[in-house]
Structures are given as C-alpha cells and as structure tokens.
Design a protein around this motif. Sequence first.
Motif, PDB file in Angstrom:
ATOM      1  N   LYS A  58     -16.840  -7.383   5.204  1.00 26.87           N
ATOM      2  CA  LYS A  58     -16.263  -6.049   5.356  1.00 26.87           C
ATOM      3  C   LYS A  58     -15.362  -5.784   4.163  1.00 26.87           C
ATOM      4  O   LYS A  58     -14.582  -6.651   3.763  1.00 26.87           O
ATOM      5  CB  LYS A  58     -15.445  -5.967   6.642  1.00 26.87           C
ATOM      6  N   SER A  60     -12.222  -3.703   2.295  1.00 31.39           N
ATOM      7  CA  SER A  60     -10.918  -3.221   2.759  1.00 31.39           C
ATOM      8  C   SER A  60     -11.007  -1.752   3.154  1.00 31.39           C
ATOM      9  O   SER A  60     -11.615  -0.951   2.446  1.00 31.39           O
ATOM     10  CB  SER A  60      -9.873  -3.380   1.657  1.00 31.39           C
ATOM     11  N   GLY A  78      -3.856  -5.293   3.073  1.00 32.65           N
ATOM     12  CA  GLY A  78      -5.304  -5.191   2.933  1.00 32.65           C
ATOM     13  C   GLY A  78      -5.845  -3.785   3.081  1.00 32.65           C
ATOM     14  O   GLY A  78      -7.027  -3.551   2.846  1.00 32.65           O
ATOM     15  N   VAL A  79      -5.010  -2.832   3.479  1.00 34.17           N
ATOM     16  CA  VAL A  79      -5.448  -1.443   3.601  1.00 34.17           C
ATOM     17  C   VAL A  79      -5.163  -0.736   2.277  1.00 34.17           C
ATOM     18  O   VAL A  79      -4.049  -0.780   1.770  1.00 34.17           O
ATOM     19  CB  VAL A  79      -4.723  -0.720   4.756  1.00 34.17           C
ATOM     20  N   ILE A  80      -6.177  -0.101   1.714  1.00 37.74           N
ATOM     21  CA  ILE A  80      -6.019   0.642   0.469  1.00 37.74           C
ATOM     22  C   ILE A  80      -5.591   2.060   0.824  1.00 37.74           C
ATOM     23  O   ILE A  80      -6.239   2.727   1.628  1.00 37.74           O
ATOM     24  CB  ILE A  80      -7.338   0.657  -0.330  1.00 37.74           C
TER      25      ILE A  80
END
Length: 87
Positions: A58, A60, A78-80
């Motif tokens: 998966k 990000s 990890g979230v852009i």
Amino acid sequence: HNYLLQLMGNMDKTSLAFDMPNNVTINDTESRTISIRTCGYEKSWFTVVLACIADGNKLSPMIIFKLKNVSRLRFPPGVIVRANEKG
C-alpha cells in the motif's frame, strides 16, 4: 504479458466534507423551528487519495486541502499532506 507485479498499481480519490449535516431531523411535531448543529465547515472539502501495488504493498495515503498551507495541522506519521489554493 509478463508484467512484474511491483510495476502495476491502482489509485482512487474521493472528496470528503469536514461537516456533513443530516437533512433528516427528529423533533416534536409542534415545533416551529429545529436547530441543527454544525462545525461551520460544511462547505469545506478535502480530497483523499489511496493507492496500492499489485504485489500487495500500500502506498502512503495523501490528503489534499484547499488551503494556502497546512503547516499547523497534525497528521499521523506516513500520511502525505498537501495544500492547493484551487482545490
């Protein structure tokens, strides 16, 4: 065809609202007015982009806000997060 799984992927995006007030209420039948609580951002939208690779990895997640910048907001690692004035 003999494509490598790590070279194939899938991506999707969806728009979400910060506040989505319900259009159905439950109140006494004699009431002349009904108050609906909102956070005041029912017209503010953001876009969430999710993607994965055919081998099971998966990518990000990405969140795109219609703002000048998002430097003061906190998000999980990890979230852009990106901002775009035009949405």
